[in-house]
Design an enzyme around this catalytic site. Structure first.
Site, PDB file in Angstrom:
ATOM      1  N   LYS A 112       9.571   3.876  -2.555  1.00 46.48           N
ATOM      2  CA  LYS A 112       8.782   4.132  -1.341  1.00 46.48           C
ATOM      3  C   LYS A 112       9.217   3.112  -0.310  1.00 46.48           C
ATOM      4  O   LYS A 112       9.698   2.034  -0.651  1.00 46.48           O
ATOM      5  CB  LYS A 112       7.286   3.941  -1.619  1.00 46.48           C
TER       6      LYS A 112
HETATM    7  N1  GLU Z   1       5.614  11.110   0.464  1.00 42.36           N
HETATM    8  C1  GLU Z   1       5.419  12.169  -0.471  1.00 42.36           C
HETATM    9  C2  GLU Z   1       4.737  11.653  -1.722  1.00 42.36           C
HETATM   10  O1  GLU Z   1       4.030  10.675  -1.677  1.00 42.36           O
HETATM   11  C3  GLU Z   1       6.695  12.937  -0.748  1.00 42.36           C
HETATM   12  C4  GLU Z   1       7.815  12.147  -1.359  1.00 42.36           C
HETATM   13  C5  GLU Z   1       9.125  12.890  -1.422  1.00 42.36           C
HETATM   14  O2  GLU Z   1       9.201  14.071  -1.122  1.00 42.36           O
HETATM   15  O3  GLU Z   1      10.111  12.234  -1.790  1.00 42.36           O
HETATM   16  O4  GLU Z   1       4.817  12.225  -2.771  1.00 42.36           O
END
Ligand code: GLU
Length: 426
Positions: A112
């Protein structure tokens, strides 16, 4: 959408992750060596980078990318632009991505990132320059087969297009056309997938449908309320509408509104696009945060930020089901209270996994130069959700535990298996 300060308590989300992880590890008897590894992140990248503002001044921003684990595949996870972003928040969100991708059985790890910035204070041109300079600063820490960002809170397809363009500009021209999967959640014309924009919400609703089927609960006429009316919240409401479910409350940065007779999500979106706020929506009553959190309804979909259902707010929660569209909306204290009250919780790493599942579909389409239609994407997503629901339910029975712990155990079983097969280098 932009989340307001009062919706984000200053609790450490990473502490919550570790409590949840330890609960599951304890329950399943996770190998102690693997437990040590998964309790830590692998790489933590912090970049400070300068950006020239519209007025000619230079501002220095802090950006993060935490790569938690890549045992099952490339690091994967969104980028969040928010004033409260810090290393602990990103560590937590990166860890949840590892559990989420393992749970969904897609070949990705967890990561992240984000920037500590309040995007409402900057122009679009500034956001573009901030995004491009952040991408440049990350350099080869991201890559289509290494670490693949996507949208999260306050980031969207446009921001992904700028990341794509910046990344491709920095690599050899021969490599560009086979590197568009460096980021997912792109606009469809730039290599995005049909159905990716609504995917997180679609996954939430598929989870709710499966819960309803298993519990013989009729969604037609059921009442629900949503916290957050950004991508996840507004799409969830739009997808719930044709099922006959009644939206009775919505909260976002501008406050909360309530109407026991129902709020039309499409009308509310139109109202918001004109007025910029929820409050004042015709037919609805303005309520405060405490009233909002204790609305009596069948289902609550938190789709904003973390730490919303806590020791303070959980006692007032008056629903049958919480479907966690957000990451980490319930803290461990809130979890215990909801369990005592008999409120079912479809945990975040499952409920909101539709986003990363369709990100995987987008990544696959890019690699194969394919374009799937919406029906195909939705069918494949639903299949994944239904199968995962069953996997979690089986483990839940086997270990006689709650939904969240069972979901974590499913992930940890997968990770443990691969660690055992591959061993620890050297
Ligand atoms: N931000 C989204 C999540 O928390 C999507 C992450 C992604 O598609 O890589 O799952």
């Amino acid at each position: 959408m932009v989340m307001k300060e009062s919706m984000t308590k200053k609790q450490n989300l990473y502490d919550n992750v570790l409590i949840q992880f330890n609960n599951a590890a304890e329950k399943m008897g996770l190998d102690p060596h693997i437990r040590k590894i998964l309790a830590k992140t692998t790489n933590e990248i912090i970049v400070n980078f300068p950006v020239k503002m519209d007025d000619g001044n230079v501002q220095v921003f802090t950006g993060y990318r935490v790569q938690h684990n890549n045992t099952l595949g490339p690091y994967k996870g969104g980028l969040r632009y928010h004033q409260n972003v810090d290393i602990n928040m990103i560590r937590a969100l990166a860890s949840w991505m590892t559990w989420k991708t393992a749970l969904a059985d897609i070949p990705f790890g967890g990561a992240k990132g984000g920037i500590q910035v309040d995007p409402t204070k900057y122009s679009q041109r500034e956001i573009e320059r901030i995004t491009r300079r952040f991408t440049y600063s990350l350099g080869s820490n991201i890559g289509p087969e290494y670490d693949i960002p996507a949208p999260d809170v306050n980031t969207n397809a446009q921001i992904m297009a700028w990341i794509l363009d910046t990344y491709l500009s920095g690599i050899h021209p021969q490599e560009r056309n086979r590197s568009v999967h460096v980021v997912t959640g792109k606009p469809v014309a730039s290599g995005g997938s049909q159905g990716r924009e609504k995917a997180t919400a679609q996954g939430v609703v598929f989870c709710i449908l499966e819960w309803a089927k298993r519990n013989k609960f009729d969604l037609n006429g059921a009442s629900y309320f949503v916290q957050g009316f950004g991508n996840v919240g507004s799409w969830a409401a739009r997808i719930m509408k044709p099922l006959g479910a009644k939206l009775v409350g919505v909260e976002d940065v501008s406050g909360a509104v309530y109407n026991p007779n129902g709020i039309d999500p499409d009308d509310l979106l139109e109202f918001m696009s004109k007025m910029g706020v929820l409050t004042g929506f015709p037919g609805s009553k303005k309520i405060d945060h405490t009233q909002f959190m204790s609305i009596k309804a069948d289902i609550f979909i938190p789709a904003a930020l973390g730490n919303q259902i806590t020791g303070e707010t959980a006692p007032g929660i008056d629903v049958k089901l919480v479907a966690e569209g957000a990451n980490g909306p319930t803290d461990p204290e809130g979890d215990i209270i909801l369990q005592e009250k008999g409120v079912e919780v479809i945990p975040d790493i499952f409920a909101n996994s539709g986003g990363v599942i369709v990100s995987y579909f987008e990544w696959l389409q890019n690699k194969r130069s394919e374009f799937w239609d919406l029906e195909d994407v939705d069918t494949k997503l639903r299949k994944k959700i239904v199968k995962t629901y069953k996997n979690i339910s089986d483990i839940r029975k086997q270990y006689n535990t709650d939904f969240r712990t069972a979901a974590n155990i499913v992930s940890l079983i997968r990770l443990e298996k691969v660690y055992k097969e591959r061993g620890i280098f050297p």
